[in-house]
Motif scaffolding. Structure first.
Motif, PDB file in Angstrom:
ATOM      1  N   THR A 177      58.882  20.210 -23.942  1.00 56.66           N
ATOM      2  CA  THR A 177      59.119  21.115 -25.337  1.00 56.66           C
ATOM      3  C   THR A 177      59.767  19.479 -26.202  1.00 56.66           C
ATOM      4  OG1 THR A 177      61.269  21.555 -25.438  1.00 56.66           O
ATOM      5  CG2 THR A 177      59.712  23.351 -24.669  1.00 56.66           C
ATOM      6  N   ILE A 178      58.616  19.093 -27.774  1.00 57.03           N
ATOM      7  CA  ILE A 178      58.920  18.518 -27.851  1.00 57.03           C
ATOM      8  C   ILE A 178      59.360  19.204 -29.252  1.00 57.03           C
ATOM      9  CG2 ILE A 178      58.561  16.421 -29.598  1.00 57.03           C
ATOM     10  CD1 ILE A 178      58.152  16.238 -26.440  1.00 57.03           C
ATOM     11  N   ASP A 179      60.907  18.860 -30.247  1.00 57.51           N
ATOM     12  CA  ASP A 179      61.176  19.897 -31.036  1.00 57.51           C
ATOM     13  C   ASP A 179      60.662  21.179 -30.804  1.00 57.51           C
ATOM     14  OD1 ASP A 179      62.246  19.825 -33.505  1.00 57.51           O
ATOM     15  OD2 ASP A 179      61.089  19.439 -35.355  1.00 57.51           O
ATOM     16  N   GLY A 180      61.207  21.625 -29.913  1.00 52.72           N
ATOM     17  CA  GLY A 180      61.185  23.537 -29.627  1.00 52.72           C
ATOM     18  C   GLY A 180      59.733  23.688 -29.199  1.00 52.72           C
ATOM     19  N   ASN A 181      58.532  22.896 -29.481  1.00 55.47           N
ATOM     20  CA  ASN A 181      57.751  23.635 -29.421  1.00 55.47           C
ATOM     21  C   ASN A 181      56.832  22.817 -27.585  1.00 55.47           C
ATOM     22  OD1 ASN A 181      56.780  23.894 -31.995  1.00 55.47           O
ATOM     23  ND2 ASN A 181      57.262  22.072 -32.420  1.00 55.47           N
ATOM     24  N   PRO A 182      56.941  23.687 -27.175  1.00 58.30           N
ATOM     25  CA  PRO A 182      56.467  23.384 -25.138  1.00 58.30           C
ATOM     26  C   PRO A 182      55.331  22.835 -25.736  1.00 58.30           C
ATOM     27  CG  PRO A 182      56.658  25.949 -25.928  1.00 58.30           C
ATOM     28  CD  PRO A 182      56.826  25.727 -27.194  1.00 58.30           C
ATOM     29  N   LEU A 183      54.881  21.431 -24.890  1.00 58.84           N
ATOM     30  CA  LEU A 183      53.346  21.413 -24.843  1.00 58.84           C
ATOM     31  C   LEU A 183      52.240  21.744 -24.350  1.00 58.84           C
ATOM     32  CD1 LEU A 183      54.276  17.316 -23.681  1.00 58.84           C
ATOM     33  CD2 LEU A 183      54.218  18.015 -25.757  1.00 58.84           C
ATOM     34  N   PRO A 184      51.338  21.907 -24.256  1.00 58.96           N
ATOM     35  CA  PRO A 184      51.025  22.855 -24.211  1.00 58.96           C
ATOM     36  C   PRO A 184      49.813  21.871 -23.132  1.00 58.96           C
ATOM     37  CG  PRO A 184      50.152  22.358 -26.362  1.00 58.96           C
ATOM     38  CD  PRO A 184      50.783  21.752 -26.359  1.00 58.96           C
TER      39      PRO A 184
END
Ligand code: ADP
Ligand code: MG
Length: 256
Positions: free
Chosen positions: A75-82
């Motif tokens: 995750t980058i800043d809470g966003n999972p890398l799709p």
């Protein structure tokens, strides 16, 4: 305590920016990343060291998804890398990467190199992109080289352009994979100085390097990898004075 270490700890580390959880990656039969867990705070500088072939470059490349992973999450800043798609492109733009081999576009000028991503990915208008590019080139000390082509620059200058190009995207985190390994010795410090400055300004950074002076003065944490695993993590003063594993002791005895 030295002035440098006071400065590096003065940056506020608030919250997790990059998180790798249970990351596994194979190249065929080779298990190149094995259960990697790594949490990087905003503003933190993590130096990754370890023997050749231990998976340091692959680790960097998975963080901006130049490599897929077989298991785990990033995750980058809470966003999972799709795995793919528009969301991936957006998140990837949050991760700046600087390679050993500069990787500038040879047929574009220095200025164009730093403008390109802004125009294509960030959709910045041309005037603003140029202003920003010139400001960044000044900041890394190559403002007077803007209209030259990469081949007309020294290695140290090219690498500083590569850093400016990555910064032009306003990344949340910068990855450096052996950024000074291809440079003549007299050019190493001009690149490390720019990186030091970035660190002081609070940029979150993951740096693969053999420059142990940089690790000591700029890193908040040293991560030691061997055979695809993180074997040790510690603040530099602790890691260098008291490595725990035999692999780390052996590695340090060869490079220090
Ligand atoms: P390091 O950066 O620590 O030297 P790498 O991440 O480059 O290590 O490589 C780790 C291992 O994975 C090495 O054994 C390397 O040969 C292998 N490797 C790296 N990239 C590939 C690839 N694209 N295909 C197959 N094997 C690879
Ligand atoms: Mg490597």
């Amino acid at each position: 305590m030295s002035e440098v270490s006071v400065t590096k700890d003065a940056v506020e580390k608030t919250g997790e920016l990059v998180a790798l959880t249970g990351v596994n990656k194979h190249f065929g039969a080779l298990h190149v990343l094995q259960d990697v867990n790594l949490s990087i705070a905003r503003g933190e500088v993590v130096v990754v060291i370890g023997p050749s072939g231990s998976g340091k470059s692959t680790l960097c490349r998975t963080i901006n998804r130049l490599e897929t992973i077989d298991a785990g999450t990033i995750t980058i800043d809470g966003n999972p890398l799709p795995q793919e798609g528009r969301e991936l492109a957006r998140l990837r733009a949050d991760v700046g990467m600087v390679f050993q081999s500069f990787n500038l576009f040879a047929h574009k000028t220095v200025l164009q190199n730093v403008m390109l991503g802004q125009l294509k990915v960030r959709k910045t208008d041309k005037k603003a992109a140029e202003e920003k590019a010139r400001a960044l080139l000044d900041r890394v000390g190559v403002g007077t080289q803007a209209d030259k082509y990469p081949s007309q620059l020294s290695g140290g200058q090219q690498q500083r352009v590569a850093i400016a190009r990555a910064l032009a995207m306003d990344p949340k985190v910068m990855l450096f994979d052996e950024p000074t390994s291809a440079l003549d010795p007299e050019m190493i410090n001009e690149v490390l100085d720019v990186m030091q400055q970035l660190a002081r300004e609070g940029m979150t950074m993951v740096v693969v390097t053999h420059e142990m002076g940089f690790a000591r003065s700029a890193a908040n944490r040293v991560v030691f990898m061997a055979d695809g695993r993180i074997l040790e993590e510690a603040p530099p003063e602790q890691f260098f004075s008291n490595p725990r594993s035999d692999r780390a002791k052996d590695f340090l005895s060869k490079i220090l």
